[in-house]
Write an enzyme that holds these catalytic residues in place. Structure first.
Site: not given
Lengths: 268, 214
Positions: B82, B192, B194
């Protein structure tokens, strides 16, 4: 605003869970679930089912049990790798920080924003607008024949604030809210569908994404929220929790009716 | 195996990325740290980030991490996420214009500015928040096993333009932008991983096995 259709951004489906003292309440009835009150297991189920995000609303009344919610967020964030929003009882930037550090991606601020609007500004400056969601609980206050007008309410829709809901949402986005979670208190729990006029009025008035909430009783309501209400995401509780519909069924239904949705990568 | 340092410079949710890395390989030692020795001593480095680029760059400076990041970004398998992608560029329009680390050529612009320049109507709200498919426009070891066109989770108002020879993944939001960039031992994503469920975990697993070469 004219919008082009040149986007592959999908509309999000967000199951919402009410948590009291660390336990999911108002019952989740999945087939063969071992513990219907365990937030981690329920989050894991929704993750596997292809939900696009998950929202936890802490309805714990006592302040000393708030710490329990931090632990819930830590546990969920350690096992489920999807966007996680936490709301309820957020009063200060310290509360926001605690939830973000525990693993929340976004934090919802509701009553505290009304009591102290600058809190939203400070939180957005400090942590970024992307993680600040302002929750707006609105009720229609105009008569049936008058032009529609909605007011912001607190205390579960019992206490009026005098604030115009559309103006309030616009002001909050100007203060740095990255998203508006809009709940119709007239529709919440009725299963009659979103207040579409309210949703559209707010969605068209703010530059940030709007999540429609309150009143979903069937899959057509989700479609209406997006196509008629102009919502960027739809939040629902009971239709998913009670096993009436799966998230996948909702996505199939929406896709056929022209709403772009994500097809999660299924295990084969 | 080995250690992964997640650089902690006060910008956002680092716990999620650390947890996701531990989840894909429980033998890994994942350290969330701002200590230069630990970052320089790790086998791999993750450079995450959320928030505003101006604060990001000044915090790197304040914590004396700028040179450390430049060093590891030239020497170890390095994953930017990001803002950790945007900070690698030469320049960002955010916060009235901020110079980045200059490890990747190019510029970061606001979506509204991009729509105006391209003469397209906005396709929706800004920030872009949600799931968008990523087209893998160049082969890379970090794409291994991930079908082309998988959805990943994005949250951003500023975007990285397309970078010739560097962009390895693209997405579309009114205009085409860089979803992932790679050069030598650097891989960086606008999305992202994650938070991107299975596809994101697969990418992180690939990173934990990556030797830093194409």
């Amino acid at each position: 605003m004219t919008t082009s259709t040149d986007s592959s951004l999908t509309k999000r489906i967000i199951p919402c869970l009410d948590v009291d003292g660390g336990r999911v309440v108002k019952g989740v009835k999945f087939v063969d679930i071992r513990d219907a009150g365990d937030p981690v297991e329920i989050a894991r189920r929704y993750d596997a089912a292809g939900a696009d995000e998950i929202t936890f609303l802490d309805i714990t009344a006592s302040a000393h049990e708030r710490e329990t919610m931090v632990q819930v967020v830590e546990q969920v964030a350690g096992e489920v790798f999807m966007p996680l929003t936490v709301g309820g009882g957020i009063r200060s930037t310290a509360d926001v920080r605690r939830m973000l550090n525990a693993g929340a991606d976004k934090v919802g601020i509701n009553t505290a924003a009304i009591l102290e609007p600058d809190l939203v500004k400070r939180a957005a400056d400090r942590f970024g607008a992307q993680c600040i969601v302002v929750a707006v609980d609105a009720k229609r206050v105009s008569g049936a024949d008058d032009p529609p007008r909605w007011e912001v309410f607190t205390h579960g829709g019992r206490r009026p604030t005098g604030l115009d809901a559309v103006e309030w949402a616009a002001r909050m986005s100007a203060y740095g809210a990255g998203e508006i979670l809009l709940t119709s208190m007239d529709r919440d729990g009725t299963r009659e569908g979103f207040d579409l006029a309210l949703t559209r009025a707010v969605a068209d008035a703010v530059p940030v994404p709007v999540i429609a909430s309150g009143g979903v009783g069937n899959l057509q309501h989700l479609v209406d929220g997006v196509l008629q209400g102009h919502a960027d995401a739809v939040l629902a509780a009971s239709i998913f929790h009670f096993g009436e519909h799966t998230v996948a069924e909702a996505k199939d239904y929406m896709a056929v009716r022209g709403v772009p949705v994500r097809r999660p990568w299924e295990a084969t | 195996m080995g250690t992964i340092a997640v650089i902690d410079y006060g910008m956002g949710n680092l716990r999620s990325v650390a947890k996701a890395l531990e989840h894909v390989d429980d033998r890994l030692r994942v350290e969330i740290t701002h200590e230069p020795e630990r970052i320089l001593g790790a086998d791999r480095v993750v450079f995450p980030g959320q928030g505003a680029i101006g604060v990001c760059m000044s915090e790197l400076q304040r914590l004396e991490l700028r040179d450390v990041v430049l060093e590891v970004a030239r020497s170890k398998p390095f994953l930017g996420i990001c803002l950790g992608l945007q900070a690698l560029l030469e320049f960002s329009d955010e916060n009235s214009g901020v110079a980045g680390l200059g490890l990747l050529p190019g510029r970061v612009r606001h979506f509204s500015e991009g729509f105006r320049a391209a003469g397209v109507a906005p396709p929706g709200k800004v920030p872009l928040m949600g799931w968008v498919p990523v087209r893998q426009v160049a082969e890379h070891p970090l794409w291994a096993g991930i079908p082309d066109g998988q959805w990943f989770y994005f949250v951003h108002s500023y975007y990285v333009e397309l970078l010739e020879g560097v962009t390895v993944g693209t997405s579309r939001y009114g205009l085409e932008f860089t979803a992932a960039a790679a050069r030598e031992n650097i891989f960086a994503t606008q999305f992202h991983p994650e938070k991107s469920q299975r596809a994101g975990l697969e990418l992180l697993a690939n990173f934990t096995r990556w030797d830093g070469t194409r």
